[in-house]
Design a protein around this motif. Structure first.
Motif, PDB file in Angstrom:
ATOM      1  N   ARG A   1      -9.299  -7.569   7.041  1.00  0.00           N
ATOM      2  CA  ARG A   1      -8.100  -8.403   7.177  1.00  0.00           C
ATOM      3  C   ARG A   1      -6.871  -7.671   6.649  1.00  0.00           C
ATOM      4  O   ARG A   1      -5.823  -7.637   7.302  1.00  0.00           O
ATOM      5  N   VAL A   2      -6.980  -7.062   5.469  1.00  0.00           N
ATOM      6  CA  VAL A   2      -5.853  -6.313   4.905  1.00  0.00           C
ATOM      7  C   VAL A   2      -5.475  -5.159   5.827  1.00  0.00           C
ATOM      8  O   VAL A   2      -4.289  -4.924   6.109  1.00  0.00           O
ATOM      9  N   LEU A   3      -6.475  -4.454   6.341  1.00  0.00           N
ATOM     10  CA  LEU A   3      -6.199  -3.315   7.204  1.00  0.00           C
ATOM     11  C   LEU A   3      -5.540  -3.743   8.503  1.00  0.00           C
ATOM     12  O   LEU A   3      -4.570  -3.122   8.959  1.00  0.00           O
ATOM     13  N   GLU A   4      -6.013  -4.813   9.099  1.00  0.00           N
ATOM     14  CA  GLU A   4      -5.429  -5.285  10.353  1.00  0.00           C
ATOM     15  C   GLU A   4      -3.973  -5.697  10.171  1.00  0.00           C
ATOM     16  O   GLU A   4      -3.106  -5.356  10.985  1.00  0.00           O
TER      17      GLU A   4
ATOM     18  N   ARG B   1      -0.553  -3.847  11.755  1.00  0.00           N
ATOM     19  CA  ARG B   1       0.478  -4.552  12.509  1.00  0.00           C
ATOM     20  C   ARG B   1       1.862  -4.343  11.884  1.00  0.00           C
ATOM     21  O   ARG B   1       2.837  -4.042  12.584  1.00  0.00           O
ATOM     22  N   GLU B   2       1.947  -4.458  10.564  1.00  0.00           N
ATOM     23  CA  GLU B   2       3.239  -4.339   9.889  1.00  0.00           C
ATOM     24  C   GLU B   2       3.786  -2.912   9.974  1.00  0.00           C
ATOM     25  O   GLU B   2       4.946  -2.695  10.340  1.00  0.00           O
ATOM     26  N   PHE B   3       2.969  -1.934   9.645  1.00  0.00           N
ATOM     27  CA  PHE B   3       3.435  -0.551   9.717  1.00  0.00           C
ATOM     28  C   PHE B   3       3.652  -0.121  11.169  1.00  0.00           C
ATOM     29  O   PHE B   3       4.549   0.669  11.463  1.00  0.00           O
ATOM     30  N   GLY B   4       2.821  -0.642  12.076  1.00  0.00           N
ATOM     31  CA  GLY B   4       3.003  -0.299  13.481  1.00  0.00           C
ATOM     32  C   GLY B   4       4.310  -0.816  14.045  1.00  0.00           C
ATOM     33  O   GLY B   4       4.940  -0.164  14.886  1.00  0.00           O
TER      34      GLY B   4
END
Length: 215
Positions: A16-19, A23-26
Motif C-alpha cells: 500500500r505504501v509503495l503503490e 502514484r505521488e512521485f509519478g
C-alpha cells in the motif's frame, strides 16, 4: 536501503505504501512529491516513513528501484515466451512491442519511469537513473551477446553502441506516446500500443546497419 522496520511490516501494508508513493512521485516527481500526501493516503503517520527510510531521497530511490525491478522481471517473463528461432530484428520487434504494451497497461510504472527521466536535480537523477539503467542492462547485454553468438549480430558490431541506442529507445518508446513534446519526428504522441508497431518496425529497420551480418 530501507530499515529493518520496513521489512517487518506486513506485505499488504508495504504494498500500500509503495503503490501510493509510486502514484505521488509519478505525478509530481521527487521535488514536489509530498510525503504528507503519501502518509495520509497510505494510512500511516508521516513519522513512520522516517522509521522505514532515512530521508526522502532514500525513499524515492527505493520506489524507483522497486519499480525498475518489477518492470525488468515482467519483461524477462515476456521475453522468455518469445520465439528465439526467428531473426534478431524480428525478435527485437517483438520485445519492443511487449515493452510498449506493458507501459500502456501499467500507468503507475510508466509514471515512475517518467519521474526518473524528467528529474531536474542532477544528484537525484544520477541516483535513480543509474539504478534503472542497470536493470535495463541486465536484460540488454546478455541478449545482445546471445544473438551475436548465434550469428544474427555480426562479429565486428559494437555491442556497447547498440546497447546505448537501446537504452535511449526504451524510455522514449515508454513515454513519448503519453507526454507532450518528446517526439517531434515520428509522431508517437497519442498512439495506442498497436499504432506504435509501425514506428517500432521503422526504428529497427534504421538500426539494422549497426548489427546486420554483412552479405
Amino acid at each position: 536501503m530501507p530499515t529493518s522496520t520496513w521489512f517487518r511490516l506486513n506485505v499488504a501494508k508495504r504494498e500500500r505504501v509503495l503503490e501510493v508513493a509510486m502514484r505521488e512521485f509519478g505525478e509530481h516527481g521527487y521535488s514536489t512529491g509530498s510525503l504528507n500526501t503519501i502518509a495520509r493516503e497510505a494510512g500511516i503517520a508521516k513519522g513512520s516513513l522516517f522509521q522505514y527510510f532515512s530521508d526522502k531521497l532514500e525513499f524515492f530511490a527505493f520506489v524507483c528501484d522497486e519499480t525498475s525491478r518489477r518492470i525488468r522481471e515482467e519483461m524477462e517473463r515476456r521475453i522468455s515466451r518469445l520465439d528465439f528461432d526467428q531473426p534478431f530484428d524480428d525478435w527485437l520487434f517483438d520485445v519492443m512491442c511487449e515493452w510498449t504494451e506493458y507501459m500502456a497497461d501499467h500507468p503507475l510504472e510508466r509514471a515512475v519511469t517518467a519521474a526518473t527521466n524528467f528529474e531536474l536535480d542532477n544528484t537525484v537523477r544520477e541516483v535513480v537513473r543509474d539504478t534503472a539503467n542497470q536493470h535495463y542492462l541486465q536484460v540488454i547485454h546478455p541478449a545482445l551477446e546471445l544473438w551475436r553468438e548465434r550469428g544474427d549480430i555480426r562479429e565486428d558490431a559494437d555491442l556497447d553502441v547498440l546497447a546505448t541506442v537501446m537504452l535511449m529507445m526504451l524510455p522514449h518508446l515508454a513515454l513519448a506516446p503519453y507526454y507532450d513534446g518528446l517526439d517531434p519526428v515520428l509522431g508517437l504522441r497519442g498512439r495506442t500500443a498497436a499504432e506504435q508497431r509501425a514506428v517500432i518496425r521503422r526504428l529497427i529497420t534504421g538500426l539494422r546497419p549497426l548489427f546486420a551480418p554483412l552479405k
